[in-house]
Design an enzyme around this catalytic site. Sequence first.
Site, PDB file in Angstrom:
ATOM      1  N   GLY A 188       8.525  11.302   7.932  1.00 58.91           N
ATOM      2  CA  GLY A 188       8.619  12.066   9.172  1.00 58.91           C
ATOM      3  C   GLY A 188       9.118  13.477   8.887  1.00 58.91           C
ATOM      4  O   GLY A 188       9.937  13.692   7.980  1.00 58.91           O
TER       5      GLY A 188
ATOM      6  N   GLU B 293      10.642   1.659   8.439  1.00 58.53           N
ATOM      7  CA  GLU B 293      11.958   1.161   8.033  1.00 58.53           C
ATOM      8  C   GLU B 293      11.900  -0.307   7.635  1.00 58.53           C
ATOM      9  O   GLU B 293      12.828  -1.074   7.867  1.00 58.53           O
ATOM     10  CB  GLU B 293      12.961   1.372   9.184  1.00 58.53           C
ATOM     11  CG  GLU B 293      14.276   1.941   8.726  1.00 58.53           C
ATOM     12  CD  GLU B 293      14.154   2.928   7.605  1.00 58.53           C
ATOM     13  OE1 GLU B 293      13.946   4.100   7.890  1.00 58.53           O
ATOM     14  OE2 GLU B 293      14.256   2.542   6.436  1.00 58.53           O
TER      15      GLU B 293
ATOM     16  N   THR C  92       7.868   6.524   0.889  1.00 58.81           N
ATOM     17  CA  THR C  92       6.580   5.834   0.944  1.00 58.81           C
ATOM     18  C   THR C  92       5.460   6.681   0.329  1.00 58.81           C
ATOM     19  O   THR C  92       5.427   7.900   0.492  1.00 58.81           O
ATOM     20  CB  THR C  92       6.231   5.518   2.408  1.00 58.81           C
ATOM     21  OG1 THR C  92       7.322   4.797   2.960  1.00 58.81           O
ATOM     22  CG2 THR C  92       4.948   4.714   2.532  1.00 58.81           C
TER      23      THR C  92
HETATM   24  C1  LIG Z   1      12.397   7.366  12.549  1.00 54.81           C
HETATM   25  C2  LIG Z   1      11.595   6.560  11.611  1.00 54.81           C
HETATM   26  C3  LIG Z   1      12.034   6.669  10.205  1.00 54.81           C
HETATM   27  C4  LIG Z   1      11.299   5.744   9.303  1.00 54.81           C
HETATM   28  C5  LIG Z   1      11.721   5.981   7.889  1.00 54.81           C
HETATM   29  C6  LIG Z   1      11.099   5.023   6.912  1.00 54.81           C
HETATM   30  O1  LIG Z   1      10.279   4.244   7.199  1.00 54.81           O
HETATM   31  S1  LIG Z   1      11.731   5.180   5.376  1.00 54.81           S
HETATM   32  C7  LIG Z   1      10.910   4.025   4.397  1.00 54.81           C
HETATM   33  C8  LIG Z   1      11.356   2.635   4.708  1.00 54.81           C
HETATM   34  N1  LIG Z   1      10.777   1.704   3.730  1.00 54.81           N
HETATM   35  C9  LIG Z   1      11.128   0.445   3.721  1.00 54.81           C
HETATM   36  O2  LIG Z   1      11.885  -0.025   4.523  1.00 54.81           O
HETATM   37  C10 LIG Z   1      10.541  -0.352   2.584  1.00 54.81           C
HETATM   38  C11 LIG Z   1      10.780  -1.826   2.750  1.00 54.81           C
HETATM   39  N2  LIG Z   1      10.950  -2.462   1.438  1.00 54.81           N
HETATM   40  C12 LIG Z   1      12.171  -2.812   0.946  1.00 54.81           C
HETATM   41  O3  LIG Z   1      13.224  -2.549   1.544  1.00 54.81           O
HETATM   42  C13 LIG Z   1      12.203  -3.516  -0.364  1.00 54.81           C
HETATM   43  O4  LIG Z   1      11.279  -3.087  -1.239  1.00 54.81           O
HETATM   44  C14 LIG Z   1      12.150  -5.027  -0.216  1.00 54.81           C
HETATM   45  C15 LIG Z   1      13.449  -5.436   0.457  1.00 54.81           C
HETATM   46  C16 LIG Z   1      11.015  -5.486   0.634  1.00 54.81           C
HETATM   47  C17 LIG Z   1      12.054  -5.654  -1.594  1.00 54.81           C
HETATM   48  O5  LIG Z   1      12.789  -4.896  -2.522  1.00 54.81           O
HETATM   49  P1  LIG Z   1      12.803  -5.265  -4.095  1.00 54.81           P
HETATM   50  O6  LIG Z   1      11.405  -5.584  -4.517  1.00 54.81           O
HETATM   51  O7  LIG Z   1      13.514  -4.217  -4.855  1.00 54.81           O
HETATM   52  O8  LIG Z   1      13.668  -6.469  -4.082  1.00 54.81           O
HETATM   53  P2  LIG Z   1      13.357  -7.932  -4.515  1.00 54.81           P
HETATM   54  O9  LIG Z   1      12.289  -8.507  -3.663  1.00 54.81           O
HETATM   55  O10 LIG Z   1      13.183  -7.951  -5.981  1.00 54.81           O
HETATM   56  O11 LIG Z   1      14.725  -8.555  -4.150  1.00 54.81           O
HETATM   57  C18 LIG Z   1      15.837  -8.468  -4.981  1.00 54.81           C
HETATM   58  C19 LIG Z   1      17.076  -8.781  -4.223  1.00 54.81           C
HETATM   59  O12 LIG Z   1      17.530  -7.573  -3.613  1.00 54.81           O
HETATM   60  C20 LIG Z   1      17.884  -7.808  -2.292  1.00 54.81           C
HETATM   61  N3  LIG Z   1      17.742  -6.570  -1.548  1.00 54.81           N
HETATM   62  C21 LIG Z   1      16.615  -5.922  -1.223  1.00 54.81           C
HETATM   63  N4  LIG Z   1      16.907  -4.856  -0.483  1.00 54.81           N
HETATM   64  C22 LIG Z   1      18.246  -4.802  -0.362  1.00 54.81           C
HETATM   65  C23 LIG Z   1      19.155  -3.926   0.292  1.00 54.81           C
HETATM   66  N5  LIG Z   1      18.709  -2.875   0.977  1.00 54.81           N
HETATM   67  N6  LIG Z   1      20.464  -4.202   0.195  1.00 54.81           N
HETATM   68  C24 LIG Z   1      20.890  -5.273  -0.483  1.00 54.81           C
HETATM   69  N7  LIG Z   1      20.096  -6.138  -1.095  1.00 54.81           N
HETATM   70  C25 LIG Z   1      18.781  -5.908  -1.041  1.00 54.81           C
HETATM   71  C26 LIG Z   1      16.922  -8.891  -1.852  1.00 54.81           C
HETATM   72  O13 LIG Z   1      17.427  -9.570  -0.734  1.00 54.81           O
HETATM   73  C27 LIG Z   1      16.884  -9.763  -3.081  1.00 54.81           C
HETATM   74  O14 LIG Z   1      17.997 -10.636  -3.076  1.00 54.81           O
HETATM   75  P3  LIG Z   1      17.880 -12.118  -3.670  1.00 54.81           P
HETATM   76  O15 LIG Z   1      17.110 -12.000  -4.944  1.00 54.81           O
HETATM   77  O16 LIG Z   1      19.290 -12.494  -3.834  1.00 54.81           O
HETATM   78  O17 LIG Z   1      17.172 -12.917  -2.629  1.00 54.81           O
HETATM   79  C1  LIG Z   2       5.538   6.388  12.160  1.00 56.04           C
HETATM   80  C2  LIG Z   2       5.958   6.107  10.757  1.00 56.04           C
HETATM   81  C3  LIG Z   2       7.004   6.836  10.222  1.00 56.04           C
HETATM   82  C4  LIG Z   2       7.391   6.642   8.903  1.00 56.04           C
HETATM   83  N1  LIG Z   2       8.371   7.406   8.366  1.00 56.04           N
HETATM   84  C5  LIG Z   2       8.657   7.307   7.049  1.00 56.04           C
HETATM   85  C6  LIG Z   2       9.601   8.163   6.439  1.00 56.04           C
HETATM   86  O1  LIG Z   2      10.212   9.000   7.098  1.00 56.04           O
HETATM   87  N2  LIG Z   2       9.805   8.060   5.107  1.00 56.04           N
HETATM   88  C7  LIG Z   2       9.157   7.148   4.351  1.00 56.04           C
HETATM   89  O2  LIG Z   2       9.384   7.115   3.153  1.00 56.04           O
HETATM   90  N3  LIG Z   2       8.289   6.287   4.906  1.00 56.04           N
HETATM   91  C8  LIG Z   2       8.017   6.341   6.227  1.00 56.04           C
HETATM   92  N4  LIG Z   2       7.114   5.485   6.802  1.00 56.04           N
HETATM   93  C9  LIG Z   2       6.490   4.459   5.988  1.00 56.04           C
HETATM   94  C10 LIG Z   2       6.961   3.063   6.345  1.00 56.04           C
HETATM   95  O3  LIG Z   2       8.290   2.859   5.979  1.00 56.04           O
HETATM   96  C11 LIG Z   2       6.046   2.032   5.715  1.00 56.04           C
HETATM   97  O4  LIG Z   2       4.770   2.187   6.299  1.00 56.04           O
HETATM   98  C12 LIG Z   2       6.565   0.629   5.939  1.00 56.04           C
HETATM   99  O5  LIG Z   2       7.708   0.393   5.165  1.00 56.04           O
HETATM  100  C13 LIG Z   2       5.506  -0.451   5.671  1.00 56.04           C
HETATM  101  O6  LIG Z   2       4.996  -0.341   4.401  1.00 56.04           O
HETATM  102  P1  LIG Z   2       3.415  -0.303   4.113  1.00 56.04           P
HETATM  103  O7  LIG Z   2       2.845   0.782   4.921  1.00 56.04           O
HETATM  104  O8  LIG Z   2       3.281  -0.267   2.645  1.00 56.04           O
HETATM  105  O9  LIG Z   2       2.863  -1.652   4.673  1.00 56.04           O
HETATM  106  P2  LIG Z   2       2.262  -2.825   3.825  1.00 56.04           P
HETATM  107  O10 LIG Z   2       3.331  -3.389   2.962  1.00 56.04           O
HETATM  108  O11 LIG Z   2       1.019  -2.406   3.153  1.00 56.04           O
HETATM  109  O12 LIG Z   2       1.960  -3.868   4.964  1.00 56.04           O
HETATM  110  C14 LIG Z   2       0.673  -4.309   5.350  1.00 56.04           C
HETATM  111  C15 LIG Z   2       0.731  -5.812   5.622  1.00 56.04           C
HETATM  112  O13 LIG Z   2       1.039  -6.508   4.422  1.00 56.04           O
HETATM  113  C16 LIG Z   2       2.095  -7.423   4.643  1.00 56.04           C
HETATM  114  N5  LIG Z   2       2.933  -7.523   3.431  1.00 56.04           N
HETATM  115  C17 LIG Z   2       3.243  -6.529   2.556  1.00 56.04           C
HETATM  116  N6  LIG Z   2       4.057  -6.982   1.594  1.00 56.04           N
HETATM  117  C18 LIG Z   2       4.287  -8.279   1.867  1.00 56.04           C
HETATM  118  C19 LIG Z   2       5.081  -9.292   1.250  1.00 56.04           C
HETATM  119  N7  LIG Z   2       5.812  -9.039   0.181  1.00 56.04           N
HETATM  120  N8  LIG Z   2       5.088 -10.508   1.806  1.00 56.04           N
HETATM  121  C20 LIG Z   2       4.365 -10.770   2.907  1.00 56.04           C
HETATM  122  N9  LIG Z   2       3.613  -9.853   3.550  1.00 56.04           N
HETATM  123  C21 LIG Z   2       3.575  -8.626   3.030  1.00 56.04           C
HETATM  124  C22 LIG Z   2       2.873  -6.859   5.823  1.00 56.04           C
HETATM  125  O14 LIG Z   2       3.576  -7.870   6.510  1.00 56.04           O
HETATM  126  C23 LIG Z   2       1.771  -6.222   6.645  1.00 56.04           C
HETATM  127  O15 LIG Z   2       1.225  -7.197   7.503  1.00 56.04           O
HETATM  128  C24 LIG Z   2       6.732   5.655   8.132  1.00 56.04           C
HETATM  129  C25 LIG Z   2       5.701   4.910   8.685  1.00 56.04           C
HETATM  130  C26 LIG Z   2       5.314   5.122   9.991  1.00 56.04           C
HETATM  131  C27 LIG Z   2       4.182   4.304  10.571  1.00 56.04           C
END
Ligand SMILES: CCCCCC(=O)SCCNC(=O)CCNC(=O)[C@H](O)C(C)(C)COP(=O)(O)OP(=O)(O)OC[C@H]1O[C@@H](n2cnc3c(N)ncnc32)[C@H](O)[C@@H]1OP(=O)(O)O
Ligand SMILES: Cc1cc2nc3c(=O)[nH]c(=O)nc-3n(C[C@H](O)[C@H](O)[C@H](O)COP(=O)(O)OP(=O)(O)OC[C@H]3O[C@@H](n4cnc5c(N)ncnc54)[C@H](O)[C@@H]3O)c2cc1C
Length: 658
Positions: free
Chosen positions: A180, A423, A141
């Site tokens: 984190g 996540e 992120t």
């Molecule tokens: C202890 C705490 C730790 C916390 C650690 C963290 O937070 S770590 C950071 C975590 N960050 C996140 O989780 C970020 C969340 N964002 C995402 O996962 C992704 O960007 C998204 C899924 C929202 C969208 O990804 P993209 O823009 O690349 O994908 P797009 O919207 O073009 O979709 C393309 C196609 O890929 C599929 N697709 C997306 N993610 C996929 C995956 N993991 N495995 C398989 N397929 C996937 C979609 O369903 C879609 O299918 P179709 O086209 O067939 O419908």
């Molecule tokens: C405590 C904590 C720990 C974390 N740890 C890690 C880590 O270890 N590693 C790491 O890489 N990241 C980490 N993150 C980041 C985290 O994964 C992101 O904050 C999370 O994935 C949400 O993304 P964002 O902050 O960009 O939210 P945003 O996407 O900006 O979300 C803001 C609002 O916009 C809306 N929105 C955004 N996109 C769309 C869409 N396509 N359609 C409809 N609505 C939408 C959401 O629903 C939400 O209401 C952590 C975050 C927190 C709070």
Amino acid sequence: MASPSSDLDRERRKCTFNVAELTDIINGGREKTERRQYLESLVLNEPIFNYDDYYFLSREEKYSDAVKKTVRLVQVLKQHNIEDPEDYQTLLKYVLNLNLPIALHNSMFRPTIRDQGTDEQRKKWLPLANDYKIIGTYAQTELGHGTFIRGLETTSTYDPKREEFVLNTPTLTATKWWPGCLGKTSTHAVVMAQLYIKNQCYGIHSFIIQLRSLKDHSPMPGVTVGDIGNKVGLETNDNGFLAMDNVRIPRENMLMRHAQVYPDGTYRKPANSKLVYGTMVLLRATVVSESATNLSKAATIAIRYSCVRRQTEAKPGELEPQIIDYVTQQHKLVPQLATAYAFAWIARYMMSTYHALHADIESGHLGALQELHGISSGLKAFTAEMSVSGIEVCRRACGGHGFSAASGLVSMYKDRLPSCTYEGENTVLYLQTARFLLKCFRQPSITPSSMSYIQVKPLPGARWGVKSPEDLMKPILLVEAFEHRAQRTIKSAAQFLESQISQGLDTSEAMNRSGIEFVRCAKAHCYYFVTRNFFQSTALLKCSKEIKESLLTLGVVFALNGIADNSGEFLEDCFITGTQMEFVRERILYCYKQLRPNLVGLVDAFAFADQSLNSALGAYDGDVYNRLYNWAKRAPLNKTDVHSSYHKYLKPILKSKI
Ligand SMILES: CCCCCC(=O)SCCNC(=O)CCNC(=O)[C@H](O)C(C)(C)COP(=O)(O)OP(=O)(O)OC[C@H]1O[C@@H](n2cnc3c(N)ncnc32)[C@H](O)[C@@H]1OP(=O)(O)O
Ligand SMILES: Cc1cc2nc3c(=O)[nH]c(=O)nc-3n(C[C@H](O)[C@H](O)[C@H](O)COP(=O)(O)OP(=O)(O)OC[C@H]3O[C@@H](n4cnc5c(N)ncnc54)[C@H](O)[C@@H]3O)c2cc1C
């Protein structure tokens, strides 16, 4: 006033089943219970893992204390040759009560190397990581983007002359933000960056970067790293920022199991571009399990306390009732307990599905990727949302003392809150699951057997087969209601999307306008999935009749509250009638009465050590008032009878002449 501990003793004597038998079932068998007890014995006897005064610590002290505990934990693990990740998870779930500043090392850094590294890369990095010679995190992120991963701005540019990648943070918004354990603890990170070769961008790839010197922990040249500051919770975790200025790493530091960059700069793309998202999918599956555990803890605290707390005499001179005997209190807490049980079983399902589908993916069946993503996204969002709101219900149900840090519920709520965001933000994940559901709706060939229900079109005019309140004890009828709702909302979301497209909107705008319908059907699917899984799995258990009955009744509570809370969705197509809804409300009350004698037994069966609850309200012996009083006496403000602020500020006005 009755003695709190005798209240709990009495509750325990009323329980109709053998608590130890249920504990074994929850743990997954007697052997697992014994293993858990062994692990607990290693940690609970060590004074260093005492949390008595934890709630008095400042943010910095909490972080430092967590590092101290982490290091001791690592020593204990090494000393006893504990290497199984399941053991580590058990310790996190049942024994320790804090978010470790190495959480990301074990939950994301090591799994990313394992799943995305080549054999040579695994051989090089995993022994170092497994032995804690390096500590890593997962830096994806950025300030500007979390959800939209393809929009990340960090660059990794290949330099074929030196066979190195050069990492840069080209803008302020490209600064890594939130990872984190990044700010102060980690020495290394898996950094997600846009790969550039000869001015062409190939999208997001993973790179291992050294952040800090292994000699003195100072940041490496070109690396700017630090803590992002105070947050709502997770005070033990140093969520951090990272900016890179021409940081060079060898070519071998790109994780190349799925995509490769050869020395001359030739690029070979992965079989599926989503393979790079794999670690997030694992973590989403883990969040399901954590949501279950934390709601179980909250229910344990609130139910034990509600059996000890007495309030408001019903008749003058009579003993005041235990607050758990107020049906309104039961209506707050029993659904949380039922949800905790339902989640414990869906968590087990989620992890086994993860391992099975992950093995398929590893052996090249990439079709499993979308199934796993479709299932895990929705369940992560659903369980995180209900767990967090359930913890808050439990906290409020403890009245004034629920607002004290000593309840243990305040920090639990604050620390679990971000599980709805990290996540994958919950709405974003529901939308992903909805996309998959709609795809299955249209293409039977890609529909996994666990979702074949989607292919059955709900009959217009279908009616629920419930004829009496007694019928509501039949899982088949309850599951049918949720199945109908899910089928209908998926169909309605598909029709809504089509109507938007037929009005001339392009696909992305039509998808956006359908978002609310999408989220609605994803939630309906998750409720159905969790309900069905709980009834199916508990029906197969070999256990005493009394435990079976209690589990069935908990399942009925989970289902009926789901119907009552979402009544509009069942009533709007007249699937359920007003009379049946009255049956639902009546049966909910009946179930609370049935479960009442077993409530303490049902929470005792989770078998959380007092240390892991760290709650004056929820300890096993129920000695609430002594614990609260003794805890308050140790508060830093009470170190002296007269506080220094008296001399500095109060005294002058108190002494001044009017
Ligand atoms: C202890 C705490 C730790 C916390 C650690 C963290 O937070 S770590 C950071 C975590 N960050 C996140 O989780 C970020 C969340 N964002 C995402 O996962 C992704 O960007 C998204 C899924 C929202 C969208 O990804 P993209 O823009 O690349 O994908 P797009 O919207 O073009 O979709 C393309 C196609 O890929 C599929 N697709 C997306 N993610 C996929 C995956 N993991 N495995 C398989 N397929 C996937 C979609 O369903 C879609 O299918 P179709 O086209 O067939 O419908
Ligand atoms: C405590 C904590 C720990 C974390 N740890 C890690 C880590 O270890 N590693 C790491 O890489 N990241 C980490 N993150 C980041 C985290 O994964 C992101 O904050 C999370 O994935 C949400 O993304 P964002 O902050 O960009 O939210 P945003 O996407 O900006 O979300 C803001 C609002 O916009 C809306 N929105 C955004 N996109 C769309 C869409 N396509 N359609 C409809 N609505 C939408 C959401 O629903 C939400 O209401 C952590 C975050 C927190 C709070």
